[in-house]
Enzyme design. Structure first.
Site, mmCIF file in Angstrom:
data_model
loop_
_atom_site.group_PDB
_atom_site.id
_atom_site.type_symbol
_atom_site.label_atom_id
_atom_site.label_comp_id
_atom_site.label_asym_id
_atom_site.label_seq_id
_atom_site.Cartn_x
_atom_site.Cartn_y
_atom_site.Cartn_z
ATOM 1 N N HIS A 97 0.966 -1.676 -0.250
ATOM 2 C CA HIS A 97 0.239 -0.527 0.221
ATOM 3 C C HIS A 97 0.562 1.449 -0.287
ATOM 4 C CE1 HIS A 97 0.896 -1.192 4.285
ATOM 5 N NE2 HIS A 97 0.312 -0.139 4.170
ATOM 6 N N HIS A 99 1.242 5.254 1.133
ATOM 7 C CA HIS A 99 0.422 5.592 1.876
ATOM 8 C C HIS A 99 0.036 7.394 0.900
ATOM 9 C CE1 HIS A 99 0.292 3.943 5.906
ATOM 10 N NE2 HIS A 99 1.167 3.700 5.712
HETATM 11 P P1 AMP Z 1 1.464 0.243 7.065
HETATM 12 O O1 AMP Z 1 1.814 0.607 8.790
HETATM 13 O O2 AMP Z 1 2.489 1.056 6.431
HETATM 14 O O3 AMP Z 1 0.842 -1.255 7.237
HETATM 15 O O4 AMP Z 1 0.075 0.626 7.867
HETATM 16 C C1 AMP Z 1 -1.519 -0.032 7.604
HETATM 17 C C2 AMP Z 1 -1.861 1.252 7.357
HETATM 18 O O5 AMP Z 1 -3.546 -0.047 7.054
HETATM 19 C C3 AMP Z 1 -2.725 2.001 8.639
HETATM 20 O O6 AMP Z 1 -2.445 2.993 8.881
HETATM 21 C C4 AMP Z 1 -3.936 1.525 9.157
HETATM 22 O O7 AMP Z 1 -4.306 2.528 9.616
HETATM 23 C C5 AMP Z 1 -4.678 0.723 7.900
HETATM 24 N N1 AMP Z 1 -5.345 0.393 8.373
HETATM 25 C C6 AMP Z 1 -5.388 -0.925 8.384
HETATM 26 N N2 AMP Z 1 -6.780 -1.432 8.824
HETATM 27 C C7 AMP Z 1 -7.724 -1.100 8.045
HETATM 28 C C8 AMP Z 1 -9.067 -0.989 7.681
HETATM 29 N N3 AMP Z 1 -9.968 -2.177 8.028
HETATM 30 N N4 AMP Z 1 -9.352 0.383 6.745
HETATM 31 C C9 AMP Z 1 -8.643 1.152 6.123
HETATM 32 N N5 AMP Z 1 -6.925 1.491 7.105
HETATM 33 C C10 AMP Z 1 -6.658 0.330 7.186
#
Ligand code: AMP
Ligand code: ZN
Length: 131
Positions: A97, A99
Site C-alpha cells: 500500500h 499512503h
Molecule cells: P502500514 O504501517 O504502512 O502497514 O500501514 C497500515 C495502515 O493501514 C495504517 O495506517 C492503518 O491505519 C491502516 N488500516 C488498517 N486497517 C484498515 C482498514 N480496515 N481500513 C482502512 N485502513 C486500515
C-alpha cells in the site's frame, strides 16, 4: 482469505473507496494522520514494494489520480507519499500500500507527517470527497 486488504478488495470488509480502476483501489485510512489520508493498493496480492518490482508501476496511475482528487476536493497544500516495506520499516499490513497523506499549512514539515489525529472525522472526509 487471511489478508486484510485482499478482503477489502473482495468487499468482505467495508472500506471508504475514493478511487478505483482495473488494477488498484484507493480507500481512506481508518486511522488518519491528516485529513484525507488514503491508501492505494493493487487489487492483486503483493506483499510489499520490493517483493514484486512490477507492482508499484501498475498502481502509479491510481496514485496520481487519487492525489489529484485529494488536491481538488480537499484543497490540501501539499502531499506526502509513503510505502513501508517490512516490519522494521513500520509495515503492519503486508499487502502493498502507498499512503497518500494530504498536508496543510497549519501542520507543516516532515516531522509532523506521522501520527494519528483522532479529531479527524473519516465519514465527513468521505462525504467531502464524494460530493
Ligand atoms: P502500514 O504501517 O504502512 O502497514 O500501514 C497500515 C495502515 O493501514 C495504517 O495506517 C492503518 O491505519 C491502516 N488500516 C488498517 N486497517 C484498515 C482498514 N480496515 N481500513 C482502512 N485502513 C486500515
Ligand atoms: Zn492481500
Amino acid at each position: 482469505m487471511s489478508c486484510l486488504f485482499c478482503r477489502i478488495v473482495a468487499g468482505e470488509i467495508p472500506s471508504r473507496v475514493v478511487y478505483a480502476d482495473d488494477t488498484a483501489i484507493a480507500f481512506l485510512d481508518i486511522n488518519p494522520w491528516h485529513r484525507g489520508h488514503t491508501l492505494v493498493i493493487p487489487r492483486r496480492h503483493v506483499d510489499d514494494v520490493v517483493s514484486d518490482p512490477a507492482a508499484l508501476p501498475e498502481i502509479a496511475p491510481a496514485i496520481a489520480a487519487t492525489a489529484k482528487l485529494l488536491v481538488e476536493k480537499l484543497g490540501c497544500d501539499g502531499i506526502n507519499l509513503l510505502s513501508n516495506a517490512g516490519a522494521v520499516a513500520g509495515q503492519e499490513v503486508f499487502h502493498l500500500h502507498v499512503h497518500i497523506i494530504p498536508r496543510y499549512a497549519s501542520s507543516p514539515g516532515l516531522r509532523a507527517m506521522i501520527g494519528p489525529d483522532p479529531a479527524i472525522d473519516v465519514d465527513e472526509v468521505f462525504a467531502a470527497l464524494r460530493g
